[in-house]
Design a protein around this motif. Structure first.
Motif, PDB file in Angstrom:
ATOM      1  N   SER A  23       0.823  -1.206   0.000  1.00 37.14           N
ATOM      2  CA  SER A  23       0.000   0.000   0.000  1.00 37.14           C
ATOM      3  C   SER A  23       0.857   1.257   0.000  1.00 37.14           C
ATOM      4  O   SER A  23       0.565   2.214  -0.734  1.00 37.14           O
ATOM      5  CB  SER A  23      -0.927  -0.014   1.227  1.00 37.14           C
ATOM      6  OG  SER A  23      -1.637   1.206   1.340  1.00 37.14           O
ATOM      7  N   GLN A  78       0.883   4.016  -2.907  1.00 36.75           N
ATOM      8  CA  GLN A  78       0.588   5.410  -2.577  1.00 36.75           C
ATOM      9  C   GLN A  78       1.670   6.346  -3.109  1.00 36.75           C
ATOM     10  O   GLN A  78       1.378   7.461  -3.564  1.00 36.75           O
ATOM     11  CB  GLN A  78       0.439   5.565  -1.069  1.00 36.75           C
ATOM     12  CG  GLN A  78      -0.837   4.954  -0.499  1.00 36.75           C
ATOM     13  CD  GLN A  78      -0.917   5.101   1.005  1.00 36.75           C
ATOM     14  OE1 GLN A  78      -0.503   6.105   1.566  1.00 36.75           O
ATOM     15  NE2 GLN A  78      -1.444   4.080   1.676  1.00 36.75           N
ATOM     16  N   CYS A 114      -7.997  -1.865   0.933  1.00 35.72           N
ATOM     17  CA  CYS A 114      -9.072  -0.904   0.668  1.00 35.72           C
ATOM     18  C   CYS A 114      -8.514   0.497   0.419  1.00 35.72           C
ATOM     19  O   CYS A 114      -9.080   1.273  -0.377  1.00 35.72           O
ATOM     20  CB  CYS A 114     -10.060  -0.876   1.830  1.00 35.72           C
ATOM     21  SG  CYS A 114     -11.102  -2.348   1.959  1.00 35.72           S
ATOM     22  N   GLU A 115      -7.422   0.849   1.075  1.00 29.43           N
ATOM     23  CA  GLU A 115      -6.797   2.147   0.824  1.00 29.43           C
ATOM     24  C   GLU A 115      -6.385   2.275  -0.643  1.00 29.43           C
ATOM     25  O   GLU A 115      -6.548   3.335  -1.255  1.00 29.43           O
ATOM     26  CB  GLU A 115      -5.571   2.324   1.724  1.00 29.43           C
ATOM     27  CG  GLU A 115      -5.891   2.661   3.173  1.00 29.43           C
ATOM     28  CD  GLU A 115      -4.638   2.953   3.967  1.00 29.43           C
ATOM     29  OE1 GLU A 115      -3.527   2.850   3.388  1.00 29.43           O
ATOM     30  OE2 GLU A 115      -4.750   3.288   5.154  1.00 29.43           O
ATOM     31  N   CYS A 116      -5.842   1.190  -1.199  1.00 28.37           N
ATOM     32  CA  CYS A 116      -5.422   1.215  -2.601  1.00 28.37           C
ATOM     33  C   CYS A 116      -6.625   1.340  -3.532  1.00 28.37           C
ATOM     34  O   CYS A 116      -6.573   2.061  -4.536  1.00 28.37           O
ATOM     35  CB  CYS A 116      -4.624  -0.044  -2.931  1.00 28.37           C
ATOM     36  SG  CYS A 116      -3.110  -0.218  -1.966  1.00 28.37           S
ATOM     37  N   LEU A 117      -7.709   0.646  -3.196  1.00 30.32           N
ATOM     38  CA  LEU A 117      -8.930   0.786  -3.989  1.00 30.32           C
ATOM     39  C   LEU A 117      -9.454   2.220  -3.948  1.00 30.32           C
ATOM     40  O   LEU A 117      -9.893   2.768  -4.966  1.00 30.32           O
ATOM     41  CB  LEU A 117     -10.006  -0.167  -3.469  1.00 30.32           C
ATOM     42  CG  LEU A 117      -9.971  -1.617  -3.955  1.00 30.32           C
ATOM     43  CD1 LEU A 117     -11.010  -2.441  -3.210  1.00 30.32           C
ATOM     44  CD2 LEU A 117     -10.193  -1.685  -5.458  1.00 30.32           C
ATOM     45  N   ALA A 118      -9.398   2.830  -2.776  1.00 25.85           N
ATOM     46  CA  ALA A 118      -9.887   4.197  -2.634  1.00 25.85           C
ATOM     47  C   ALA A 118      -9.072   5.177  -3.477  1.00 25.85           C
ATOM     48  O   ALA A 118      -9.608   6.175  -3.980  1.00 25.85           O
ATOM     49  CB  ALA A 118      -9.855   4.609  -1.157  1.00 25.85           C
ATOM     50  N   LEU A 119      -7.781   4.911  -3.659  1.00 23.38           N
ATOM     51  CA  LEU A 119      -6.956   5.788  -4.483  1.00 23.38           C
ATOM     52  C   LEU A 119      -7.404   5.773  -5.940  1.00 23.38           C
ATOM     53  O   LEU A 119      -7.280   6.781  -6.656  1.00 23.38           O
ATOM     54  CB  LEU A 119      -5.489   5.353  -4.400  1.00 23.38           C
ATOM     55  CG  LEU A 119      -4.767   5.571  -3.063  1.00 23.38           C
ATOM     56  CD1 LEU A 119      -3.372   4.973  -3.114  1.00 23.38           C
ATOM     57  CD2 LEU A 119      -4.678   7.055  -2.738  1.00 23.38           C
ATOM     58  N   LEU A 159     -10.546   5.053  -7.188  1.00 25.83           N
ATOM     59  CA  LEU A 159     -11.929   5.425  -7.483  1.00 25.83           C
ATOM     60  C   LEU A 159     -12.057   6.788  -8.168  1.00 25.83           C
ATOM     61  O   LEU A 159     -12.828   6.922  -9.132  1.00 25.83           O
ATOM     62  CB  LEU A 159     -12.776   5.374  -6.209  1.00 25.83           C
ATOM     63  CG  LEU A 159     -12.962   3.968  -5.603  1.00 25.83           C
ATOM     64  CD1 LEU A 159     -13.802   4.044  -4.341  1.00 25.83           C
ATOM     65  CD2 LEU A 159     -13.596   3.027  -6.621  1.00 25.83           C
TER      66      LEU A 159
END
Length: 407
Positions: A260, A264, A314-319, A321
């Motif tokens: 992650s 990021q 989930c942090e990576c998915l949020a990046l 979106l």
């Protein structure tokens, strides 16, 4: 002659440089043609890596340095027995047809406390430190000779670093950070921030086929062969080299926390840039890393204190979106592909396909092949969708959004 001695290199000096270049390059091929991995592990430090390290530190001639850097890459490939090494081996030696993953290579089987492993790790770290100055942009941009030498050495040095970093040996945290920083700096320096209209046809063409192919290498845009030697081809080669380096660093991110943080860093380097081409390139690298990311560990119910990767995943998915709503159709396509790769890393979402549903409303089994289709082909194949992204995907060029409309 006397004139050559005063005003230029003599014939003897040129011959000496050619001889040194040939000797250093022969060390790389000697490692690549080693008949047994164990023999190479025992002899590599003293007889191959040390002379090459000394050459990297002391040599000043560009041609000799290029041969030395190439030899370093060959040694790294030989130590990890990559597929590239197998295809270049002497036909009279035992063929190495299968690619060996870093964690499955013979070097990974060497004991952690083995003197051979310790010596190789120490020598590898010293080689990495010696190669780093070759990829750092020269401070004096007006010095044309230094700039030309840096451009000549840049991609070979990045490939040599990738080969060394991919070895299954512990990488110190300071070297990891330095490699990531210099890789992203090269990417930022190379990518055009504005006025990239000349790159847009290549961008649109590449949006119609995945940039990720084979061993994580980037596929050339359509017409790249005809455009060899152009600025676009040189830029494409640099992006390839940087991507291979970052993917090699991914091997040392042993869980999703490290993965992650790496993703990021790539995202922060330009995913929110005003330039369409920069955003598209960052999404391509992001997707390439997602394809090689580890499987998400989800603890079973009742397992308290077990490792849980869901939050970092989930942090990576949020990046990603926001980029799925980008004004550029090519960026949208690559972002969707990256999200699909992320979903495939979790057992609970591996069968999900964005927009691809069968008659029963479930995931289409035909879409479960490990090789992803081209982003626009997958979007166009969405059953029951006639507008939205399907219509948008017909024209992948798009226009960079103004700052006020950036997501």
């Amino acid at each position: 002659s006397l004139a050559q001695s005063f005003f230029g290199k003599s014939t003897a000096a040129h011959l000496a440089e050619q001889l040194r270049a040939m000797l250093f390059l022969s060390l790389g091929f000697s490692a690549m043609h080693s008949p047994a991995p164990t023999l190479l592990h025992e002899k590599a430090c003293e007889h191959i890596l040390k002379p090459l390290h000394q050459a990297l530190v002391q040599e000043k001639t560009l041609a000799v340095l290029i041969s030395t850097v190439e030899a370093v890459r060959l040694v790294g490939d030989a130590l990890r027995m990559s597929k590239d090494t197998g295809t270049q081996c002497d036909p009279f030696l035992a063929p190495r047809t299968a690619e060996v993953a870093p964690e499955s290579s013979p070097l990974a089987a060497v004991s952690e406390d083995s003197p051979v492993r310790e010596a190789l790790a120490k020598q590898r770290n010293e080689m990495v430190e010696s190669l780093l100055p070759f990829v750092e942009a020269p401070k004096d941009q007006e010095d044309e000779l230094k700039q030309a030498a840096w451009e000549e050495l840049l991609c070979p040095s990045l490939d040599a670093l990738s080969s060394l970093v991919a070895l299954p040996l512990d990488l110190p945290s300071d070297l990891y950070a330095a490699l990531l920083e210099v890789g992203l700096q090269v990417l930022l320096i190379s990518l055009p921030k504005d006025g990239a209209e000349t790159l847009r046809p290549a961008l649109a063409a590449a949006g119609r086929s995945p940039l990720i192919q084979g061993e994580g290498r980037l596929a050339a845009p359509l017409g790249a062969t005809a455009a060899a030697g152009t600025a676009e081809a040189a830029l494409h080669t640099r992006v390839q080299a940087v991507t291979r380096l970052i993917k090699a660093l991914l091997f040392h991110a042993h869980n999703w926390l490290g993965t992650s943080r790496l993703l990021q860093a790539v995202h922060a380097s330009g995913a929110n840039c005003q330039s369409e081409f920069v955003r598209w390139t960052c999404m391509q690298i992001f997707g390439s890393l997602c394809r090689s990311a580890p499987i998400v560990v989800v603890p079973a119910e009742g397992q308290e204190g077990a490792r849980n990767d869901v939050g970092d995943w989930c942090e990576c998915l949020a990046l990603l979106l926001p980029r799925m709503g980008d004004s550029s159709k090519a960026v949208v396509a690559t972002a969707i592909d990256a999200v699909q790769q992320l979903l495939s890393r979790c057992e609970y979402t591996a069968s999900f396909r964005i927009g691809a549903l069968d008659e029963t409303g479930g995931a289409n089994p035909e879409d479960l092949s490990p090789v992803a289709a081209a982003p626009d082909e997958r979007i166009a194949a969405m059953p029951g969708s006639n507008g939205g992204l399907v219509a948008e995907a017909e024209e992948l060029r798009g226009d960079p959004a103004p700052p006020s409309q950036q997501l």
